[in-house]
Design a protein around this motif. Structure first.
Motif: not given
Length: 485
Positions: A77, A80, A267, A274-275, A278-279, A283-284, A312, A471
């Motif tokens: 993580d 990422w 997630d 963070l998972r 992200r899913r 974005t990071a 984002n 996504r």
């Protein structure tokens, strides 16, 4: 915002290096969330500002809650996020050193072995009353490490009359029989945060450790303990925890949701892990900008998730390809339409290539738009041509070709044509409403997407025009997760 803090020299610093050192100390008992990201980015950015050293330290001293998988998962993580570290180690590896410090405290009369029950300890703390063990305990370290779990704890001799409850003889060590994910049954006596937090900050050479404001009362214990042990005292800094309205930025709140099956897992796109983010398609880069914008103030504040979405959206708008998606599709038959192949841009202003769509007499448009149409009304199939409604039924519309010239003020409607795939899109929203978990916080929208979506890579975020940023996940079926509109 990140500003340069005063580079003060820690007290008792004869053994300290001149190198500026920061650390991020997660406990490997779950996946990292956006609150961890705030702490990690602040420490990482400060280390880089001062050309210092950034340390990743796993505070793994509670074997009941920790699992081996979380060590690697937390590192993944961080990578990422774009965070790398100069040094990595586990607090559990230093337990022999901790034991030596514990023996020192006991031998110098600054700690004691307490056999009181948890209830007695809490009661005496409330009443500011010393227990009999404080001055009469016959036990030494070698006796303590042979005891059973729950039989005794090691406590600091603080000040039971202190107005600061943290100073009322806090527990420094306890016995835990549960095997450790790395060390197995090698250790059974484990330090508490009050002990290992102060000791590790000092012996690791960290110059400016950060802690969240909730530990502010424990600062007195931190420095008192280091004084007793004759250890270097770092320059301790604190900041407020990250709070997001409607989102549980805490493992204590997230874990029950997972254990009770209320969410899909760590997630789940509704969660601030963070998972999960992200899913969802966050974005990071957006997370970094969002958390650093909160700064290092100690003032408590609650921010809106929409702030992260806005950042984002700006990032995705410049790099997400455009595609057509029709939620809850209604069939439209267009008389006099010509079957042909058209070519559309993948982005309106940035060259991301083009895609081809085959069209004929059959189209599908969103139910929401179909409901508003009336017979004899003319609308435009977006980026194609105009259609006049001849007949309207609940589940089907019949129309006729009404020219390609764009008519001012005409309704533009999203569509898919001859080639499409059936696709479900998950719509996550804030998991909590009025302090309670919202059972309706995840909805599924069924629809048709243009067939070109099959060429999109797993995990790529695209924009479904007039629907939102989505996504794409590819498994047995292709599904989407809405990041935001």
């Amino acid at each position: 915002m990140i500003r340069r803090p005063p580079r003060s020299t820690p007290s008792n610093s004869s053994a300290a290096s001149d190198v500026y050192k920061r650390q991020f100390p997660p406990e490997p008992n779950g996946y990292l969330h956006i609150g961890h990201a705030k702490a990690a980015f602040i420490d990482y950015e400060y280390a880089r500002i001062y050309d210092g050293i950034f340390i990743l330290r796993f505070d793994d001293t509670n074997p009941v809650n920790e699992r081996k998988e979380f060590y690697d998962a937390q590192k993944e993580d961080l990578k990422w996020l774009g965070i790398d570290w100069d040094k990595e180690y586990r607090t559990s590896d230093n337990l022999p050193k901790h034991y030596e410090f514990a023996k020192q405290l006991l031998e110098e009369g600054n700690a004691y072995i307490c056999t009181c029950s948890e209830e007695e300890i809490r009661k005496n703390r409330r009443e500011m009353k010393e227990c009999k063990c404080r001055n009469e305990s016959p036990y030494e370290w070698d006796d303590f490490i042979k005891m059973k779990e729950g039989q005794a704890v090691m406590r600091l001799k603080g000040d039971m009359s202190s107005p600061n409850t943290a100073m009322r003889d806090p527990v420094l060590f306890r016995i835990i029989e549960h095997p450790h994910p790395i060390h197995g049954t090698r250790f059974r006596v484990w330090p508490t945060y009050d002990f290992y937090g102060a000791v590790e900050d000092s012996i690791s050479g960290v110059t400016h450790p950060f802690r969240s404001k909730e530990y502010e009362l424990r600062d007195e214990v931190y420095f008192y303990l280091l004084d007793l042990l004759g250890l270097r005292k770092p320059h301790l800094m604190e900041f407020s925890r990250l709070e997001i309205r409607g989102m549980p930025v805490s493992k204590r709140k997230i874990k029950p949701l997972i254990e009770e099956g209320k969410v899909m897992g760590w997630d789940d796109p509704r969660l601030p892990t963070l998972r999960g983010l992200r899913r969802r398609g966050i974005t990071a880069e957006a997370i970094k900008e969002f958390v650093l914008a909160q700064g290092i103030s100690k003032s408590e504040s609650v921010v809106a998730f929409e702030n992260l979405e806005a950042i984002n959206r700006k990032i995705l708008d410049a790099k997400a390809k455009r595609y057509f998606f029709v939620p809850e599709p209604i069939k439209v038959t267009v008389k006099n339409a010509i079957e042909k192949e058209i070519e559309l841009k993948c982005h309106p202003s940035i060259d991301m290539g083009k895609r081809k769509l085959r069209v004929g007499k059959i189209f599908y448009i969103p139910k929401e738009d179909a409901i508003k149409l009336k017979e004899e009304q003319t609308f435009r199939l977006k980026d194609l041509y105009n259609v006049r409604v001849l007949e309207k039924k609940d589940d089907e519309i019949t129309g006729e070709f009404a020219g390609e010239k764009l008519i001012e003020g005409i309704e533009k409607i999203q569509w898919v044509g001859l080639d499409y795939i059936e696709m479900n899109v998950m719509i996550p929203s804030l998991p909590f409403k009025n302090g309670e978990f919202d059972e309706n916080s995840l909805k599924i929208v069924r629809g048709y997407a243009e067939k070109n979506i099959e060429e999109v890579k797993h995990g790529e975020v695209v924009q479904f025009e007039r629907f939102g940023f989505v996504r794409i996940e590819k498994g047995k079926d292709i599904v989407g997760i809405l990041a935001h509109r």
